[in-house]
Design an enzyme around this catalytic site. Structure first.
Site: not given
Ligand code: IMP
Ligand code: MG
Length: 182
Positions: A46, A102, A105, A154-155
């Site tokens: 990403g 990237d 979340d 969601f982007v």
């Molecule tokens: P987290 O572990 O939930 O913080 O997610 C982090 C990873 O999930 C990021 O590095 C992204 O690869 C993916 N991710 C989270 N939200 C999005 C989104 O809105 N679009 C695309 N990928 C996302």
């Molecule tokens: Mg990622």
């Protein structure tokens, strides 16, 4: 515009302005303008476009490292567990390190990655994310440097995917719900 995109959240120009701002701060904080060294970690896949634009704006002695982190599979919701694979000769011991993500979340990925990198005895670890979606946090964590805080949408684009698609879009767009709520 790609027909699966509901609207553009950040244009190419806005993204580049954000990156210029981040690079300026990082150059100052790590003493890169004085020729200090920094190992910059690309979190595949990403962050690949963000990483490549960011490193071109950093000065000093810049080294690159790569790792692959995955948690999502074919869903728009994080599974919470993070799989990490390091590129061969991955080296951070005694180095000043910057992890490039990237988007933050739930925070699970950044938390897990930071702990894994710290266990490899770097001199210092900091984190930078292009996007921050604070509304969905499960772990209280924030990157040291954040490009843009965004709403709970969601982007895709500029490296980010849904089921491995849309990474090549030059802008960041909100994906139509009909695409992932099938
Ligand atoms: P987290 O572990 O939930 O913080 O997610 C982090 C990873 O999930 C990021 O590095 C992204 O690869 C993916 N991710 C989270 N939200 C999005 C989104 O809105 N679009 C695309 N990928 C996302
Ligand atoms: Mg990622």
């Amino acid at each position: 515009m790609n027909p699966d995109i509901q609207s553009v959240l950040l244009t190419e120009e806005q993204i580049q302005q954000g990156i210029a701002r981040l690079a300026q701060q990082i150059n100052t904080d790590f003493g890169l303008t004085q020729g200090q060294s920094l190992t910059v970690i690309c979190v595949l896949r990403g962050s690949v476009l963000f990483f490549s634009d960011l490193i071109q704006k950093l000065c000093g002695d810049i080294r690159l490292e790569f790792l692959n982190a995955s948690s999502y599979g074919m869903s728009d919701v994080s599974s919470g567990s993070v799989n990490v694979n390091y590129a061969s000769n991955f080296e951070v011991e005694n180095k000043n390190v910057l992890i490039v993500e990237d988007i933050v979340d739930t925070g699970c990925s950044l938390d897990a990655l930071t702990k894994l990198i710290k266990s490899r005895q770097p001199a210092q670890v900091k984190t930078v994310c292009l996007l921050d979606k604070p509304s969905r946090r499960k772990i209280e964590i924030q990157a040291d440097y954040t490009g843009f805080v965004i709403p709970d949408e969601f982007v895709v684009g500029y490296g980010m995917d849904f089921a491995q698609r849309y990474r090549n879009l030059p802008y960041i767009g909100i994906l139509k719900k009909s695409v992932y709520q099938k």
